[in-house]
Design an enzyme around this catalytic site. Structure first.
Site, mmCIF file in Angstrom:
data_model
loop_
_atom_site.group_PDB
_atom_site.id
_atom_site.type_symbol
_atom_site.label_atom_id
_atom_site.label_comp_id
_atom_site.label_asym_id
_atom_site.label_seq_id
_atom_site.Cartn_x
_atom_site.Cartn_y
_atom_site.Cartn_z
ATOM 1 N N GLU A 133 -57.299 -20.140 2.071
ATOM 2 C CA GLU A 133 -57.717 -18.833 2.589
ATOM 3 C C GLU A 133 -57.760 -17.841 1.449
ATOM 4 O O GLU A 133 -56.884 -17.836 0.589
ATOM 5 C CB GLU A 133 -56.718 -18.268 3.629
ATOM 6 C CG GLU A 133 -56.828 -18.848 4.996
ATOM 7 C CD GLU A 133 -55.829 -18.222 5.980
ATOM 8 O OE1 GLU A 133 -55.498 -17.028 5.822
ATOM 9 O OE2 GLU A 133 -55.380 -18.936 6.881
ATOM 10 N N TYR A 159 -54.264 -13.341 -0.964
ATOM 11 C CA TYR A 159 -55.091 -12.162 -0.716
ATOM 12 C C TYR A 159 -54.842 -11.020 -1.701
ATOM 13 O O TYR A 159 -55.748 -10.275 -2.029
ATOM 14 C CB TYR A 159 -54.833 -11.633 0.700
ATOM 15 C CG TYR A 159 -55.352 -12.531 1.800
ATOM 16 C CD1 TYR A 159 -56.640 -12.369 2.309
ATOM 17 C CD2 TYR A 159 -54.555 -13.544 2.332
ATOM 18 C CE1 TYR A 159 -57.122 -13.189 3.320
ATOM 19 C CE2 TYR A 159 -55.037 -14.363 3.346
ATOM 20 C CZ TYR A 159 -56.321 -14.183 3.829
ATOM 21 O OH TYR A 159 -56.788 -15.005 4.824
ATOM 22 N N HIS A 185 -51.122 -23.303 13.473
ATOM 23 C CA HIS A 185 -51.471 -21.994 12.933
ATOM 24 C C HIS A 185 -50.930 -20.937 13.893
ATOM 25 O O HIS A 185 -51.675 -20.192 14.517
ATOM 26 C CB HIS A 185 -52.984 -21.874 12.732
ATOM 27 C CG HIS A 185 -53.396 -20.804 11.760
ATOM 28 N ND1 HIS A 185 -54.214 -21.048 10.679
ATOM 29 C CD2 HIS A 185 -53.091 -19.483 11.702
ATOM 30 C CE1 HIS A 185 -54.408 -19.914 10.008
ATOM 31 N NE2 HIS A 185 -53.739 -18.951 10.621
ATOM 32 N N GLU A 231 -48.911 -21.085 6.478
ATOM 33 C CA GLU A 231 -48.081 -19.932 6.116
ATOM 34 C C GLU A 231 -46.712 -19.902 6.797
ATOM 35 O O GLU A 231 -46.408 -18.976 7.555
ATOM 36 C CB GLU A 231 -48.823 -18.617 6.405
ATOM 37 C CG GLU A 231 -50.146 -18.487 5.676
ATOM 38 C CD GLU A 231 -50.744 -17.089 5.780
ATOM 39 O OE1 GLU A 231 -50.169 -16.233 6.467
ATOM 40 O OE2 GLU A 231 -51.798 -16.870 5.159
ATOM 41 N N ASN A 274 -52.868 -19.887 0.448
ATOM 42 C CA ASN A 274 -53.541 -18.701 0.977
ATOM 43 C C ASN A 274 -53.154 -17.523 0.101
ATOM 44 O O ASN A 274 -51.968 -17.274 -0.122
ATOM 45 C CB ASN A 274 -53.107 -18.396 2.419
ATOM 46 C CG ASN A 274 -53.641 -19.406 3.422
ATOM 47 O OD1 ASN A 274 -54.371 -20.333 3.046
ATOM 48 N ND2 ASN A 274 -53.290 -19.225 4.680
ATOM 49 N N ARG A 312 -62.296 -25.575 7.784
ATOM 50 C CA ARG A 312 -60.856 -25.590 8.055
ATOM 51 C C ARG A 312 -60.606 -24.850 9.372
ATOM 52 O O ARG A 312 -60.832 -23.636 9.449
ATOM 53 C CB ARG A 312 -60.092 -24.915 6.909
ATOM 54 C CG ARG A 312 -58.612 -24.843 7.194
ATOM 55 C CD ARG A 312 -57.781 -24.140 6.132
ATOM 56 N NE ARG A 312 -56.427 -24.055 6.674
ATOM 57 C CZ ARG A 312 -55.679 -22.963 6.738
ATOM 58 N NH1 ARG A 312 -56.109 -21.815 6.229
ATOM 59 N NH2 ARG A 312 -54.496 -22.987 7.299
#
Ligand SMILES: *[C@@H]1O[C@H](CO)[C@@H](O)[C@H](O)[C@H]1NC(C)=O
Length: 502
Positions: free
Chosen positions: A395, A327, A137, A182, A325, A92
């Protein structure tokens, strides 16, 4: 101690039980500005990250820029070799808009930019690695910022022109597209809180205007693909949304549950509801709260723009998969009042106080605390809220500030988060089909410059050639790809075993 050994063996058995289903794909992710360098080479135009890092080095922790970054512009062969060594199914990466269209508009195409991505794509295909391409991005062409950037509604059609060029030039070989990475970060941080370029501080206004254009741009780019390209190219177009898991501080408290729900709707639902929900449009709670707050603040109409019926239909269902994504996580509770928050602002509109547990392991990033269970909970939340979409984790990763090659804490992060993905797939029947580790290599971490490292390859930024070296996590990730499961005892050659008690 016999008992402890039995218990440990049992635990190990439970942990080792699930495997990734046949057809599950693994990859790694990067972004153009963070790795390419060559900021003014090969005919590339200036983008908002070039401008901000050059003019406002004070906004970057180490005063650095992405001018050279990892020099990936000159290293397609080497980067594809790293990917081949890892054994990934897909890569990606993102395309730099200014490298394709130096002034942002489709009237002037930079052939050198097209050639560069063709070379990368062709090398990937020769290595049997699927290119998974993000169109945007974060590196908006500077000339488009000078007409207002995303809050300018005309930028939607300018983006669609850019998407059209990408489908036309690369769509014969690229069949996996992500329009935006995002959007919540692009809009809220870029136009409201100055956390990212262009670092505007129009709180409670800029972010909402940006999101509105961006959602329309996404919907139109999706429809264009199905109108003009799908029949021949047979690809898929989706979007990548970022979300933390928001949990009520006290699970029994209705107020805390509502606070967590508001946090979800104002961060994830903002983009996911218009695209992935049955009804489309912004979440009700956003529409009603922002309207009420705006009135209180003396605005004549809501600070949240409204879609026409036609726009709602264009955007609704405009994604073939849900790119996620993830985290970290947070607990939420109500604030005692919004007096301390700026008005107007996104945070005052939400009216929830969210925080991370001090018990969670920290990382090299202030915002990233390790809570693996959050990923499983979030996957279940998305499945239940949005009609069980196909989810691709685009991600997930861990930062440090040391760059150590024996990166046991990153290995622990991947093992524990992937274990939660396995549980979500097998016990909650969430349809997760891909996982991309962030990131292939250490790179320019936005406002943190080179101080925070997310790579599974170490990059020596002091060396002009930016050499890459695999960390322990690269070997562990490779082993996961090869075996289709997680092996906590796996210790790559030449590394000391990790001590999981520490
Ligand atoms: C997951 O989604 C894909 C695409 O919609 C579909 O083909 C597949 O059957 C789904 N798998 C499961 C287990 O639901």
């Amino acid at each position: 101690m016999k008992c402890a050994i039995v218990v440990l063996t049992l635990l190990f058995c439970v942990k080792a039980q699930y495997e990734f289903p046949t057809g599950f794909e693994f990859g790694v992710a990067t972004a153009s500005y963070q790795i390419e360098g060559a900021w003014n080479d090969g005919g590339k135009g200036e983008n908002i990250w070039d401008r901000m890092t050059h003019e406002r080095p004070d906004l970057i922790e180490d005063g650095s820029t992405g001018d050279d970054a990892c020099r990936s512009y000159y290293k397609t062969e080497e980067d594809v070799r790293l990917l081949t060594d890892l054994g990934v199914d897909f890569y990606r990466f993102s395309i730099s808009w200014s490298r394709i269209l130096p002034n942002g508009h489709a009237n002037q195409i930079n052939q050198e930019g097209i050639d560069y991505y063709n070379e990368l794509i062709n090398r990937l295909i020769a290595a049997e690695i699927t290119p998974f391409v993000t169109m945007f991005h974060w590196d908006l062409p500077q000339p488009l910022q000078e007409i207002g950037g995303w809050p300018n509604p005309f930028v939607a059609d300018i983006f669609v022109d850019y998407a059209n060029i990408l489908y036309k030039e690369f769509g014969d070989r690229v069949t996996n597209w992500i329009t935006f990475n995002e959007p919540a970060v692009v809009c809220e941080q870029g136009y409201s809180t100055a956390g990212k370029a262009p670092a505007y501080t129009q709180e409670g206004i800029g972010g909402y205007l940006c999101a509105h254009t961006l959602l329309i741009a996404h919907g139109k780019a999706y429809r264009l693909y199905y109108r003009d390209y799908f029949e021949e190219q047979r690809g898929r177009v989706g979007i990548t949304l970022d979300s933390w898991m928001y949990m009520p501080e006290d699970e029994e408290s209705q107020e805390d549950q509502d606070a967590a729900e508001r946090a979800f709707q104002f961060f994830l639902g903002w983009y996911a509801n218009p695209i992935f929900s049955e009804e489309g449009d912004y979440p009700e709670v956003m529409k009603s709260r922002i309207e009420a707050q705006s009135q209180e603040e003396g605005f004549r109409s809501s600070r949240l723009p409204s879609f026409t019926d036609e726009e709602i239909e264009i955007i609704k269902g405009s994604a073939d998969f849900f790119g996620l994504n993830h985290y970290t996580s947070e607990y939420c509770t109500t604030v005692t009042g919004t007096e301390d928050l700026p008005r107007p602002s996104h945070s005052a509109d939400i009216d929830a106080f969210c925080y991370q547990s001090p018990d969670w392991e920290s990382s090299g990033s202030s915002w990233l605390k390790v809570y693996p269970e959050g990923l499983r909970k979030l996957l279940v939340w998305i499945k239940q809220r949005y009609i069980n979409p196909e989810i691709m984790i685009t991600e997930n990763g861990f930062s440090d500030r040391t760059g150590t090659l024996a990166d046991c804490r990153r290995v622990n992060y991947f093992n524990s988060y992937l274990e939660q993905v396995l549980l979500a797939i097998h016990e909650d029947e969430v349809n997760v089909t891909r996982y991309a580790a962030w990131s292939l290599m250490d790179n320019f971490e936005w406002r943190q410059g080179y101080t925070e490292r997310f790579g599974i390859h170490y990059v020596d930024f002091d060396d002009d050639d930016k050499p890459r070296t695999p960390k322990m996590s690269a070997f562990v990730f490779k082993n996961i790809i090869q075996t289709g499961g997680i092996d906590w005892d796996y210790t790559p050659e030449a590394f000391p075993p990790c001590d999981w008690d520490n």
